[in-house]
Design a protein around this motif. Structure first.
Motif, PDB file in Angstrom:
ATOM      1  N   GLY A 228       1.331  -2.136  -6.889  1.00  0.00           N
ATOM      2  CA  GLY A 228       0.216  -1.467  -7.430  1.00  0.00           C
ATOM      3  C   GLY A 228      -0.474  -2.463  -7.930  1.00  0.00           C
ATOM      4  O   GLY A 228      -1.407  -1.835  -8.614  1.00  0.00           O
TER       5      GLY A 228
ATOM      6  N   SER B 135       7.939  -1.335  -5.484  1.00  0.00           N
ATOM      7  CA  SER B 135       6.597  -0.900  -5.876  1.00  0.00           C
ATOM      8  C   SER B 135       5.702  -1.968  -6.379  1.00  0.00           C
ATOM      9  O   SER B 135       6.486  -2.933  -6.921  1.00  0.00           O
ATOM     10  CB  SER B 135       6.613   0.366  -6.641  1.00  0.00           C
ATOM     11  OG  SER B 135       7.437   0.030  -7.882  1.00  0.00           O
TER      12      SER B 135
ATOM     13  N   LYS C  55       1.257  11.554  -6.699  1.00  0.00           N
ATOM     14  CA  LYS C  55       1.117  10.620  -7.790  1.00  0.00           C
ATOM     15  C   LYS C  55       2.282  10.522  -8.739  1.00  0.00           C
ATOM     16  O   LYS C  55       2.872  11.746  -9.065  1.00  0.00           O
ATOM     17  CB  LYS C  55      -0.456  10.798  -8.533  1.00  0.00           C
ATOM     18  CG  LYS C  55      -1.316  10.480  -7.653  1.00  0.00           C
ATOM     19  CD  LYS C  55      -2.675  10.787  -8.318  1.00  0.00           C
ATOM     20  CE  LYS C  55      -2.910  12.249  -8.768  1.00  0.00           C
ATOM     21  NZ  LYS C  55      -3.987  12.512  -9.344  1.00  0.00           N
TER      22      LYS C  55
ATOM     23  N   TYR D 142      -2.304   6.774  -5.637  1.00  0.00           N
ATOM     24  CA  TYR D 142      -1.606   5.570  -5.661  1.00  0.00           C
ATOM     25  C   TYR D 142      -2.035   4.889  -4.467  1.00  0.00           C
ATOM     26  O   TYR D 142      -1.374   5.386  -3.144  1.00  0.00           O
ATOM     27  CB  TYR D 142      -0.033   5.906  -5.776  1.00  0.00           C
ATOM     28  CG  TYR D 142       0.779   4.585  -5.899  1.00  0.00           C
ATOM     29  CD1 TYR D 142       1.134   4.052  -7.155  1.00  0.00           C
ATOM     30  CD2 TYR D 142       1.403   4.181  -4.744  1.00  0.00           C
ATOM     31  CE1 TYR D 142       1.596   2.989  -7.322  1.00  0.00           C
ATOM     32  CE2 TYR D 142       2.187   2.900  -5.092  1.00  0.00           C
ATOM     33  CZ  TYR D 142       2.375   2.282  -6.153  1.00  0.00           C
ATOM     34  OH  TYR D 142       3.215   1.246  -6.396  1.00  0.00           O
TER      35      TYR D 142
ATOM     36  N   ASN E 198       0.338   2.102 -12.057  1.00  0.00           N
ATOM     37  CA  ASN E 198       0.018   3.380 -11.613  1.00  0.00           C
ATOM     38  C   ASN E 198      -1.424   3.482 -11.701  1.00  0.00           C
ATOM     39  O   ASN E 198      -2.228   2.788 -12.475  1.00  0.00           O
ATOM     40  CB  ASN E 198       0.520   4.420 -12.468  1.00  0.00           C
ATOM     41  CG  ASN E 198       0.692   5.607 -11.835  1.00  0.00           C
ATOM     42  OD1 ASN E 198       0.458   5.775 -10.767  1.00  0.00           O
ATOM     43  ND2 ASN E 198       0.499   6.652 -12.592  1.00  0.00           N
ATOM     44  N   GLN E 199      -2.223   4.406 -10.595  1.00  0.00           N
ATOM     45  CA  GLN E 199      -3.856   4.566 -10.751  1.00  0.00           C
ATOM     46  C   GLN E 199      -3.472   5.966 -10.937  1.00  0.00           C
ATOM     47  O   GLN E 199      -2.859   7.030 -10.570  1.00  0.00           O
ATOM     48  CB  GLN E 199      -4.009   4.132  -9.308  1.00  0.00           C
ATOM     49  CG  GLN E 199      -4.223   2.594  -9.083  1.00  0.00           C
ATOM     50  CD  GLN E 199      -2.698   2.118  -8.615  1.00  0.00           C
ATOM     51  OE1 GLN E 199      -2.254   2.763  -7.556  1.00  0.00           O
ATOM     52  NE2 GLN E 199      -2.014   1.152  -9.051  1.00  0.00           N
TER      53      GLN E 199
END
Length: 286
Positions: free
Chosen positions: A204, A202, A190, A146, A141-142
């Motif tokens: 990332g 996903s 997010k 994202y 995650n960021q």
């Protein structure tokens, strides 16, 4: 942070790399610190570099006994399509992983982008993945946005190819509106801290896979310009795998990709289809 890992598990960390000379050692040290609670080994698949990546990989292997790599040379001529090229390289590390599982009982495979997206990775972020055990794939995650929408498939978020949807929406919307709707706005839906969001796909920039789910899996783009992670994860999910974005598995805040998306939006907003044509020309050259 106290480690929830009672027995030091074996992890294989893999990456496809090109022109990695500048950050190879820096990111290696980040990963060694972040995964210090595990017995790590590394395998890099290099191709198409125009810098001294191969020389640096040789040096890394000489200095550390847990590093191996293969250089595939020029793959671009064989696979002009970037997704097909990356899928081909990723299947090389899957083959290596399968052999490693048979010999060394590797419990997990970590797939990492070897670039700035993982500059902020920490031991605490990695250990947060083992606060739960009901996952087969745990992805990063960021904090700010994202960025990895192309690899993402998630109900009520992005359940389509964002680039293809952008192209089709141009028929009904202006270029800036279509781009914002499909490639900017979803970045800010997010995953929050302590949230685990189940997805159909996903990535990332970083993902941890349980080894047993990977042994019959392969990357493929079905001959089209589609993200290689989507088909790969579709196979895993159809065979019962659970994929999550872990809100605390933070590897970055800003990324070059998220910044690029915002800059593209500004370009479309100011210059419209003229900027669209220039962008497409640059993308085709990748």
């Amino acid at each position: 942070m106290k480690s929830p890992i009672r027995v030091k598990k074996k992890i294989l960390i893999v990456s496809t790399v090109r022109n990695c000379e500048k950050n190879l050692f820096k990111i290696f040290r980040i990963f060694e610190a972040a995964f210090c609670d595990f017995e790590t080994s590394y395998f890099f698949v290099e191709s198409d570099s125009t810098d001294n990546s191969v020389r640096e990989l040789y040096q890394l292997r000489m200095l550390y006994g847990n590093v191996d790599f293969v250089s595939l040379g020029n793959v671009r001529d064989k696979f002009p399509s970037r997704p097909e090229r990356i899928a081909y390289c990723r299947n090389v590390y899957l083959q290596y992983h399968a052999k490693k599982v048979k010999r060394n009982n590797v419990s997990y495979m970590v797939v990492a982008d070897w670039d700035s997206v993982n500059f902020n990775l920490t031991r605490e972020a990695v250990l947060s993945c083992w606060k739960r055990t009901n996952w087969d794939v745990c992805t990063a995650n960021q904090t700010f946005a994202y960025y990895d929408l192309w690899a993402l498939r998630c109900v009520n978020w992005v359940d389509f190819d964002c680039h293809a949807r952008f192209e089709s929406d141009l028929v009904f919307n202006g270029v800036a509106v279509a781009y914002f709707k499909n490639l900017v706005s979803p970045m800010f839906n997010k995953v929050k801290s302590n949230e685990w969001r189940e997805t159909q796909s996903s990535f990332g920039g970083l993902a941890i896979y349980k080894s047993q789910i990977l042994l019959d899996a392969r990357y493929s783009t079905s001959g089209g310009y589609t993200c290689e992670h989507v088909g790969f994860h579709d196979y895993l999910v159809r065979n019962g795998a659970k994929i999550y974005i872990n809100g605390n598995f933070i590897n970055s805040s800003w990324t070059p990709n998220s910044l690029r998306s915002l800059m593209n939006f500004l370009g479309f907003l100011l210059f419209g289809k003229c900027f669209f044509k220039i962008r497409n020309t640059l993308v085709q050259k990748q």
